[in-house]
Structure formats: C-alpha cells, structure tokens
Design a protein around this motif. Structure first.
Motif, PDB file in Angstrom:
ATOM      1  N   THR A  53     -53.018 -23.388  14.415  1.00 49.28           N
ATOM      2  CA  THR A  53     -52.510 -22.370  15.164  1.00 49.28           C
ATOM      3  C   THR A  53     -51.364 -21.987  14.617  1.00 49.28           C
ATOM      4  O   THR A  53     -50.177 -22.684  14.240  1.00 49.28           O
ATOM      5  N   ILE A  54     -51.080 -20.532  14.563  1.00 47.13           N
ATOM      6  CA  ILE A  54     -49.645 -19.762  13.977  1.00 47.13           C
ATOM      7  C   ILE A  54     -49.453 -18.861  14.829  1.00 47.13           C
ATOM      8  O   ILE A  54     -50.289 -18.564  15.688  1.00 47.13           O
ATOM      9  N   GLY A  55     -48.403 -18.091  14.954  1.00 46.57           N
ATOM     10  CA  GLY A  55     -47.755 -16.965  15.450  1.00 46.57           C
ATOM     11  C   GLY A  55     -47.504 -17.345  17.009  1.00 46.57           C
ATOM     12  O   GLY A  55     -47.513 -18.301  17.581  1.00 46.57           O
ATOM     13  N   ASP A  56     -47.939 -16.362  17.949  1.00 45.23           N
ATOM     14  CA  ASP A  56     -47.738 -16.395  19.272  1.00 45.23           C
ATOM     15  C   ASP A  56     -48.566 -17.507  19.853  1.00 45.23           C
ATOM     16  O   ASP A  56     -48.208 -18.072  21.034  1.00 45.23           O
ATOM     17  N   CYS A  57     -49.741 -17.724  19.382  1.00 48.26           N
ATOM     18  CA  CYS A  57     -50.556 -18.673  20.159  1.00 48.26           C
ATOM     19  C   CYS A  57     -50.234 -20.153  19.781  1.00 48.26           C
ATOM     20  O   CYS A  57     -50.658 -21.000  20.586  1.00 48.26           O
TER      21      CYS A  57
END
Length: 396
Positions: A372-376
C-alpha cells in the motif's frame, strides 16, 4: 556587481501559490527603467518555467534571472531546458517545505515533488537495479499511483495503472477550479502528461476487484486507493445540512449563506477561504491553539495567515471543540470550558482524512507481493506521498 530585487520582507521573498507567478518582476523592471543604472538588475521568485525568464530578459525588464526552488525540484534543470525537454520539468508547487515540512515533522527539509532531494548520497545503497522485468499492477491513479507507475516503467517493468474514475489525478481533481490551487494543478497536469508520454497502460473507469488482480497474473501489486473524510462522532453530524470539505468544493451552491467549518487545519482554512469567494459567511472551529497548524511553518505560514485575514466574512475560533450539530447551529466548548452556540444553516466537516487501509488490504492477492502506498498507507501531504511511492517502487 549586481542588484537583486525581491520582497522587502524575508517570507514573501519565497512566493507561494497565493502570489502572482513572478511577483517582483515589475518592481525590478521599474527600478531598471527609472534608475538607468549600469549595474545589472536581477530578480528572483517564481521563475520555474524558462519561458517566464526568457520573456523578462527579451523585454528588457531585467538583466539576470535568479532561481533556487526550481533547481531543488529539478537539479538538472539546465540540462532539461537546453535539451528542449521543457515538459519534463517537475513544477515547484511553492509549498516551501524545502525549509521545513511542518511543526509535527523533524526539523529537516524535503521537496514535495522531488523525493530524492537531500538523499542523493544514499541512493547507491537504497536503490538497486531490478533483477528482472516484472508485471506490476497499480490500483489508483492519484499522485502516488502515477509517480509509482513512472518510476516502475523507468526501471523496466511492465506496468498497468487502474483508475476507477474517468480521469487520473485522485483528490487533486477536487480543487481543479480553485484559483489558489494552480500550483497543485500544474503538478497534476505534469504527472498526467508524463504518464501519457511514457505510454503507460492506463485503464480508466475501472473499479478493480480481487478477482481481476488474481486473473491478471501480476508479479507484484501496488494499492494506492487513497483516503476518505474522517467523520467525528458528534451528535447531528450526519444531518442533511452537513457535508465534507471535499464535497464543499463542488456543491458550494447547496450551502447556506452562513457556514460553520468544523476543523481548522490547512484543509479547513483553505476550504473556508474558497467559500468566502462564493459569498459565504464562514466561521471555523479549531481545537488547537492556531489555525492551519499543519501547514509549512517557515516562509509559508505568515503569508497564508495574511491571505485568510484578508478574506471578507472569514472568522476563526481556536481552542474550540464542537460537541453537537443541529439544523440551526453548532454547539462548541471554548477554552474556558463554556458551552456556546454558532448560528448557521450549513456545516462543513474538515477534521482530517482516514486511510482506506481495510479496503486496500482486501485487494491483496495471496502469494503475491502487495504494497500500500499514499494515503491508503498513511494519510499525508504530497511530499510524503511522493517519498512513499519512490521508496516502494525503487525496491521492485
């Protein structure tokens, strides 16, 4: 030897998105014209694109152009321009996080759009060449997903980028028409153009499910499906007169004349500023001692503060905790533990975002490396999203 013309104060010498593109050019041009001095006149501030500098020089407004942040976001700016690859220039978003990112983060600089700035000396140990070409899926076409796609293709992988909406951009699409968000819109357009230029396989209007990822036979999978507004457990918060800050940008015409925003971080403040442009009377309730405490503290906060103070019909109440919402008002507790009411017809919730982490992990394919990357992965700003995307993509 030369005379540099810029702001009379230190902070405005680092113009942000509320300022014109090159705010000190005309002052420099007037000094050059009226003084008739033989000393070369130089100006600085906002010359991120070569056309801006070229126009200033060719029109005789100044003799020399100075740049700093342009070379932080693009250390090879000169080579890129001389080779005619201007569309490859990463636009500086004027966040000034190259001085310090926020009060909550370590006292160290970073570049929001160039994730390797400041760690170049560590790259030989951090980044290794890929062992083989891999088939990689990325779910989510926001800034983190697009950056990961570009990095993976650069590393020689076969990349497919899925996006459930009709366009790439993620939450950057929320503020497409907001006049003081032009720097982020420039960055969004840059990422989209780069994805198109590098012919990455993009599947728009595609809501991915686990079965699709299993049948795709991917070697590794990156989930970048972002975040959603956090809704605090306040009585009345689900009323018909309540909406999130994200919705307020596109549905402002549904709001009453008098609006209370619950949450006075940077998002809440900017939402309030935007709504005043739409002739709303805005009052912001913030639990902390200052508004926008999550914004850049150095060479940014003072200028942002001047902008919201200049807004008509904008008021902020700090050390205030909202405790209930009704059709007619919001009740809050002030610094002295006294209950007070604010009359309003509409309420906007801007207390933060929460990761779609559970939804993301439900897309993990058993037996396949998934990330998972970013805001999640963790809710953050552009700088954190870009560094997260770089960190994961550079290991595949």
């Amino acid at each position: 030897d030369l005379l540099q013309i810029k702001a009379p104060e230190l902070d405005p010498a680092h113009p942000i998105q509320f300022h014109p593109k090159t705010p000190w050019l005309e002052a420099a041009a007037e000094i050059k014209a009226k003084s008739r001095t033989s000393i070369p006149i130089m100006t600085v501030g906002g010359f991120t694109h070569p056309d801006l500098g070229e126009a200033a020089l060719s029109e005789g407004k100044v003799d020399i152009i100075g740049m700093a942040r342009s070379w932080i976001s693009n250390p090879d700016w000169g080579n890129i321009v001389s080779e005619g690859r201007v569309d490859d220039l990463i636009p500086c978003i004027r966040c000034n996080k190259c001085h310090r990112s926020s009060e909550a983060d370590p006292f160290m600089p970073g570049c929001s759009v160039n994730p390797i700035w400041g760690i170049e000396h560590k790259l030989p140990n951090l980044v290794k060449p890929p062992s083989r070409r891999k088939k990689v899926a990325i779910v989510g076409g926001g800034p983190a997903g697009m950056k990961a796609a570009l990095l993976l293709q650069e590393r020689g992988h076969d990349v497919t980028l899925y996006e459930k909406e009709a366009t790439l951009g993620g939450q950057l699409n929320v503020t497409t028409d907001v006049n003081f968000k032009w720097t982020l819109q420039d960055f969004k357009k840059y990422l989209i153009n780069q994805v198109e230029k590098h012919h990455i396989d993009v599947r728009l209007n595609t809501a991915v499910n686990l079965e699709m990822l299993i049948s795709g036979g991917y070697d590794e999978i990156i989930i970048a499906i972002g975040s959603e507004p956090l809704i605090p457990p306040i009585p009345g918060i689900n009323g018909k007169n309540v909406m999130t800050a994200l919705d307020a940008y596109s549905r402002y015409d549904e709001l009453d004349k008098d609006v209370v925003i619950i949450g006075g971080g940077e998002i809440g403040v900017e939402t309030g500023m935007y709504l005043t442009q739409k002739n709303k009377n805005v009052t912001i309730l913030e639990m902390r001692r200052l508004l926008a405490m999550d914004s850049t503290p150095i060479h940014y906060y003072s200028m942002l503060e001047k902008e919201w103070e200049a807004c008509r019909n904008f008021r902020g109440i700090t050390d205030a905790t909202a405790v209930s919402v009704s059709d007619e008002d919001v009740t809050y507790i002030d610094k002295g533990d006294e209950k007070k009411k604010l009359k309003c017809g509409s309420v906007v919730v801007a207390v933060g975002m929460k990761s779609r982490s559970t939804e993301a992990m439900n897309l993990f394919v058993p037996g396949t490396k998934c990330y998972t990357i970013g805001d999640c992965n963790k809710v953050g700003n552009i700088m954190k999203l870009m560094r997260n995307a770089f960190g994961v993509a550079s290991q595949i």
